[in-house]
Design a protein around this motif. Structure first.
Motif, PDB file in Angstrom:
ATOM      1  N   LEU A 125      21.898  56.456  37.187  1.00  0.00           N
ATOM      2  CA  LEU A 125      23.096  55.699  36.819  1.00  0.00           C
ATOM      3  C   LEU A 125      24.219  56.651  36.409  1.00  0.00           C
ATOM      4  O   LEU A 125      25.378  56.481  36.796  1.00  0.00           O
ATOM      5  N   SER A 128      25.795  58.300  39.415  1.00  0.00           N
ATOM      6  CA  SER A 128      26.362  57.413  40.432  1.00  0.00           C
ATOM      7  C   SER A 128      27.884  57.346  40.315  1.00  0.00           C
ATOM      8  O   SER A 128      28.462  57.620  39.260  1.00  0.00           O
ATOM      9  N   VAL A 173      24.876  55.833  44.966  1.00  0.00           N
ATOM     10  CA  VAL A 173      23.778  56.463  44.240  1.00  0.00           C
ATOM     11  C   VAL A 173      23.315  57.641  45.081  1.00  0.00           C
ATOM     12  O   VAL A 173      23.099  57.486  46.294  1.00  0.00           O
ATOM     13  N   VAL A 271      21.028  50.174  40.908  1.00  0.00           N
ATOM     14  CA  VAL A 271      20.577  51.545  40.646  1.00  0.00           C
ATOM     15  C   VAL A 271      19.078  51.556  40.381  1.00  0.00           C
ATOM     16  O   VAL A 271      18.345  52.417  40.894  1.00  0.00           O
TER      17      VAL A 271
END
Length: 584
Positions: A125, A128, A173, A271
């Protein structure tokens, strides 16, 4: 229960997720829950065993080592408990951990509920990137704040081509394909997501088309008040106070904040799925929120167009339930009250004797059957035909929107046999010549006699039966003719009595619906003429006895070629089978 062998999964160190809670049910067992998911471990000593077992589960364990340490007599019980914990996602891997930042602490409970590798998900996360494009600055600001609170560090403006939606996000991602999510609104209804998968331009187009088709009016408790809505992205409404010449409704700020949080959670879930490499579900699910802050998840059931020109193998898969009510329960997603492609088939206040009747919600379509459940199935089938072949939906209800003579037959149903049988029947009943009048088979079956008595004695209709055979095929077509010699019910099958019963069922249902006021106030013989807008189709080959005999006849004679149209697999995945039939 045999002991598990030492598979790789049994040597991986796992832990009970921190959000799992246990509640004693005394002698019944112990209830384990995490959020909305719960499971009950039953047994008189389950609570005692759980209290002894829980510290080891939270500290970390391998299945093999834990089982070996457990008393031999209780190992089957332990294996059952571990299977339940695994099945409901209550366990996570004992992975490499790191100190959590303030935003990660806030996001951790949600992330842990979604994945077996929450720390890996948090790292993904943070790495990303999210790009946002919106025609509403106020909504974009709320989404940026929500993404920041959720732990996304790289949030930028999207300078790529627009989609027409009010707001879109593109999530990148590392090592995964880009994921598209959206927020859109019209008439007091907001849609955000999808929350269980990633979208794409085609899905955005479908959502926009749903709004354009006034689908938002079916949303829960939608106010429909344009002045309280942001307006759609395509309308160019900015969402700023006074943008449309009016002061902004104060509730819109709360709605924007809620919708932004929902979208952030959807991206966090995406994610988490990327870390687990989870398979996407069959249908995307969106959060649907009204200006009154009624918010619910709804599946977006997008049935693809069927192409009878493409010949595909008939779908095979799970065996459908035997009982009609169970079959209907299995496809309840089709009449989701927001996104469902059809309305719910319901008996409402329609009379259920001498035959069952059902109406498709938000439409003028009716179905008939010997029971209420079979009437609901018939109504659902009629509604699905309108979705599968929209070009035929403009035809009158009396002919069921059937194609012209010479076209291939088309059928659908909740079982493969029902789809094949109806396709063959649709082909057969439209043959215009080669039918020869024959004597009605004697005697009538008891069920046929009951329907005949209901039509002629109970309802007092002066009807007669016309029986015909298709030259050289052993097929029988039965037509119920009313006093004006107009068809009241038509069916065909190699089983003459089955065709008679369905033709009589149609005739009785049409008169019953008219007397019940379902057919727009028509009554008596006007129903038999099919003049009412809302009535039961005259011609059908849908009863189980008819479709089974037609499917068997097609297999045994080889006179008809049956195949699945293009797109049939996607329909079958949603519990609906489709078939096309043509003469060989």
């Amino acid at each position: 229960m045999p002991e598990h062998t030492a598979t790789p999964e049994h040597t991986v160190t796992r832990r009970l997720k921190s959000a799992v809670r246990a509640r004693s049910l005394a002698e019944e067992g112990v209830a384990l829950s995490m959020g909305a998911t719960a499971v009950v471990v039953r047994g008189a000593r389950a609570d005692t065993v759980w209290r002894a077992l829980e510290p080891a589960l939270r500290a970390g364990f391998t299945r093999r080592a834990l089982t070996e340490r457990f008393p031999a007599g209780g190992r089957p019980f332990l294996e059952g408990v571990l299977d339940q914990l695994e099945e409901h996602g209550f366990l996570r891997e004992a992975e490499e951990e790191h100190g959590l930042s303030e935003s990660e602490l806030a996001a951790y409970p949600h992330v842990e509920s979604l994945t077996a590798r929450p720390y890996a998900a948090l790292r993904a996360l943070a790495e990303s990137t999210v790009r946002i494009r919106s025609s509403c600055p106020l909504l974009e600001a709320e989404v940026r704040r929500a993404l920041g609170r959720a732990g996304f560090r790289e949030v930028h403006a999207d300078t790529g081509p627009g989609t027409g939606a009010l707001l879109t996000t593109r999530l990148s991602v590392p090592g995964r394909e880009e994921a598209l999510h959206l927020v859109d609104t019209e008439r007091g209804v907001w849609v955000s997501g999808p929350r269980n998968t990633s979208g794409g331009p085609e899905l955005v187009d479908r959502v926009r088309a749903w709004f354009g088709g006034h689908g938002a009016l079916g949303a829960p408790e939608a106010s429909g008040a344009a002045e309280t809505s942001e307006g759609s992205g395509g309308s160019g409404v900015s969402g700023a106070p006074g943008a449309s010449g009016n002061e902004e409704n104060p509730g819109l700020a709360i709605t924007r904040s809620l919708v932004a949080a929902q979208l952030a959670l959807a991206l966090v879930a995406q994610v988490a799925r990327s870390v687990d490499a989870a398979e996407p579900p069959g249908d995307p699910e969106f959060m649907v929120t009204t200006d009154e802050l009624v918010s619910e998840p709804h599946p977006f059931v997008a049935l693809p167009a069927l192409d009878p020109r493409v010949e595909a193998p008939l779908p095979t898969g799970a065996v459908p339930a035997e009982e009609v009510p169970d079959r209907l329960d299995a496809v309840a997603h089709l009449w989701d009250r927001v996104f469902g492609p059809v309305g719910e088939p319901r008996p409402d206040d329609l009379e259920q004797l001498p035959v069952g009747l059902a109406r498709v919600e938000r439409s003028s379509l009716l179905g008939a059957g010997t029971t209420t459940a079979s009437a609901r199935l018939d109504a659902l089938t009629t509604a699905l035909h309108a979705v599968a072949r929209p070009e035929g939906s403009g035809r009158g209800a009396g002919d069921g929107g059937r194609a012209r003579a010479g076209d291939p037959g088309f059928g659908l149903g909740l079982t493969p046999s029902a789809a094949v049988g109806e396709a063959v029947g649709d082909l057969v009943v439209r043959v215009r010549d080669r039918w020869k009048d024959v004597d009605r088979p004697e005697p009538m079956s008891a069920s046929a006699r009951r329907l005949w008595a209901a039509l002629t004695l109970r309802f007092g209709v002066g009807a007669r039966l016309l029986c015909q055979e298709l030259d050289g095929t052993a097929l029988c077509r039965v037509t119920v003719l009313g006093p004006d010699e107009e068809p009241m019910g038509v069916s065909a099958a190699p089983d003459a009595d089955a065709a008679t019963r369905e033709a009589l069922l149609r005739a009785v249902a049409r008169v019953q619906a008219a007397r019940d006021g379902a057919a727009g106030g028509a009554s008596g013989d006007t129903a038999s003429a099919g003049s009412a807008e809302e009535t039961v189709a005259v011609t059908a080959t849908r009863t189980e006895a008819v479709t089974a005999s037609l499917a068997r006849w097609a297999r045994e004679t080889g006179l008809v070629r049956v195949y699945a149209p293009g797109g049939a697999d996607a329909w079958a995945e949603r519990g609906v089978y489709t078939a096309v039939a043509s003469w060989t």
